[in-house]
Design a protein around this motif. Sequence first.
Motif, PDB file in Angstrom:
ATOM      1  N   LYS A   1       0.835  -1.211   0.000  1.00 22.57           N
ATOM      2  CA  LYS A   1       0.000   0.000   0.000  1.00 22.57           C
ATOM      3  C   LYS A   1       0.866   1.255   0.000  1.00 22.57           C
ATOM      4  CE  LYS A   1      -3.988  -2.107   2.265  1.00 22.57           C
ATOM      5  NZ  LYS A   1      -4.802  -2.195   3.497  1.00 22.57           N
ATOM      6  N   GLY A   2       0.517   2.187  -0.887  1.00 20.16           N
ATOM      7  CA  GLY A   2       1.269   3.430  -1.006  1.00 20.16           C
ATOM      8  C   GLY A   2       2.475   3.342  -1.916  1.00 20.16           C
ATOM      9  N   ARG A   3       2.866   2.144  -2.299  1.00 17.66           N
ATOM     10  CA  ARG A   3       4.037   1.976  -3.173  1.00 17.66           C
ATOM     11  C   ARG A   3       3.673   1.340  -4.518  1.00 17.66           C
ATOM     12  NH1 ARG A   3       8.141  -1.385  -1.706  1.00 17.66           N
ATOM     13  NH2 ARG A   3       6.742  -2.815  -0.605  1.00 17.66           N
ATOM     14  N   PHE A   4       2.722   0.427  -4.509  1.00 23.57           N
ATOM     15  CA  PHE A   4       2.341  -0.296  -5.726  1.00 23.57           C
ATOM     16  C   PHE A   4       0.987   0.213  -6.231  1.00 23.57           C
ATOM     17  CE2 PHE A   4       4.713  -4.539  -4.683  1.00 23.57           C
ATOM     18  CZ  PHE A   4       5.891  -3.826  -4.499  1.00 23.57           C
ATOM     19  N   THR A   5       0.830   0.205  -7.545  1.00 19.93           N
ATOM     20  CA  THR A   5      -0.445   0.582  -8.155  1.00 19.93           C
ATOM     21  C   THR A   5      -0.789  -0.412  -9.253  1.00 19.93           C
ATOM     22  OG1 THR A   5      -0.015   2.935  -7.742  1.00 19.93           O
ATOM     23  CG2 THR A   5      -1.754   2.382  -9.306  1.00 19.93           C
ATOM     24  N   ILE A   6      -1.957  -1.003  -9.154  1.00 24.16           N
ATOM     25  CA  ILE A   6      -2.431  -1.917 -10.189  1.00 24.16           C
ATOM     26  C   ILE A   6      -3.390  -1.147 -11.093  1.00 24.16           C
ATOM     27  CG2 ILE A   6      -4.387  -2.800  -8.831  1.00 24.16           C
ATOM     28  CD1 ILE A   6      -3.791  -5.577 -10.051  1.00 24.16           C
ATOM     29  N   SER A   7      -3.296  -1.413 -12.393  1.00 26.29           N
ATOM     30  CA  SER A   7      -4.168  -0.731 -13.341  1.00 26.29           C
ATOM     31  C   SER A   7      -4.452  -1.652 -14.514  1.00 26.29           C
ATOM     32  CB  SER A   7      -3.525   0.573 -13.826  1.00 26.29           C
ATOM     33  OG  SER A   7      -2.302   0.322 -14.495  1.00 26.29           O
ATOM     34  N   ARG A   8      -5.427  -1.237 -15.297  1.00 33.72           N
ATOM     35  CA  ARG A   8      -5.871  -2.085 -16.405  1.00 33.72           C
ATOM     36  C   ARG A   8      -6.016  -1.226 -17.657  1.00 33.72           C
ATOM     37  NH1 ARG A   8     -11.050  -4.706 -14.533  1.00 33.72           N
ATOM     38  NH2 ARG A   8     -12.145  -2.866 -15.313  1.00 33.72           N
ATOM     39  N   ASP A   9      -5.527  -1.744 -18.783  1.00 29.91           N
ATOM     40  CA  ASP A   9      -5.694  -1.108 -20.086  1.00 29.91           C
ATOM     41  C   ASP A   9      -6.519  -2.057 -20.943  1.00 29.91           C
ATOM     42  OD1 ASP A   9      -5.492  -0.106 -22.690  1.00 29.91           O
ATOM     43  OD2 ASP A   9      -3.461   0.658 -22.360  1.00 29.91           O
ATOM     44  N   SER A  10      -7.793  -1.771 -21.054  1.00 25.65           N
ATOM     45  CA  SER A  10      -8.675  -2.673 -21.797  1.00 25.65           C
ATOM     46  C   SER A  10      -8.337  -2.724 -23.282  1.00 25.65           C
ATOM     47  CB  SER A  10     -10.133  -2.248 -21.605  1.00 25.65           C
ATOM     48  OG  SER A  10     -10.521  -2.392 -20.251  1.00 25.65           O
ATOM     49  N   ALA A  11      -7.861  -1.612 -23.828  1.00 31.46           N
ATOM     50  CA  ALA A  11      -7.508  -1.592 -25.251  1.00 31.46           C
ATOM     51  C   ALA A  11      -6.358  -2.547 -25.548  1.00 31.46           C
ATOM     52  CB  ALA A  11      -7.153  -0.172 -25.673  1.00 31.46           C
ATOM     53  N   LYS A  12      -5.448  -2.677 -24.608  1.00 32.37           N
ATOM     54  CA  LYS A  12      -4.307  -3.574 -24.791  1.00 32.37           C
ATOM     55  C   LYS A  12      -4.532  -4.922 -24.112  1.00 32.37           C
ATOM     56  CE  LYS A  12      -0.907   0.127 -25.256  1.00 32.37           C
ATOM     57  NZ  LYS A  12       0.370   0.710 -24.755  1.00 32.37           N
ATOM     58  N   ASN A  13      -5.670  -5.068 -23.449  1.00 34.30           N
ATOM     59  CA  ASN A  13      -5.976  -6.309 -22.728  1.00 34.30           C
ATOM     60  C   ASN A  13      -4.839  -6.703 -21.789  1.00 34.30           C
ATOM     61  OD1 ASN A  13      -8.391  -7.814 -22.613  1.00 34.30           O
ATOM     62  ND2 ASN A  13      -7.404  -9.592 -23.523  1.00 34.30           N
ATOM     63  N   THR A  14      -4.377  -5.720 -21.055  1.00 34.56           N
ATOM     64  CA  THR A  14      -3.192  -5.882 -20.211  1.00 34.56           C
ATOM     65  C   THR A  14      -3.445  -5.244 -18.848  1.00 34.56           C
ATOM     66  OG1 THR A  14      -1.725  -5.876 -22.130  1.00 34.56           O
ATOM     67  CG2 THR A  14      -0.727  -5.348 -20.008  1.00 34.56           C
TER      68      THR A  14
END
Length: 121
Positions: free
Chosen positions: A64-77
């Motif tokens: 927490k505070g150091r890592f960030t998860i994200s999603r790019d649907s256009a790249k399916n990644t």
Amino acid sequence: VQLQASGGGLVQAGGSLRLSCAVSGFTVADYAIGWFRQAPGKEREGVSCISPSTAGTNYVDSAKGRFTISRDSAKNTVYLRMNNLKPEDTALYYCAADWGCSSVPVEYSYWGQGTLVTVSS
């Protein structure tokens, strides 16, 4: 269904890395995608997860505070941005997919191969 994790490497403490989990065979927004890590001699640990549809996120306390998860649907990644890395973050990192987020590895049906993150002090 395939998940391909990449982006690991050797970095000094305090540095950053961005891991990628490229998904094929299903739409990334329809599944929960989790990141796990396993250090030598230790059990596999849930690090972060992003939920389907709402893209809600959760993190293990140490991330927490150091890592960030994200999603790019256009790249399916799905990405895991890791900042201020510490030697204790050293591990083989895996991405996994299932219907909902969980920190329990056995609850995930699909796994990618690992990508190694090594943080030097």
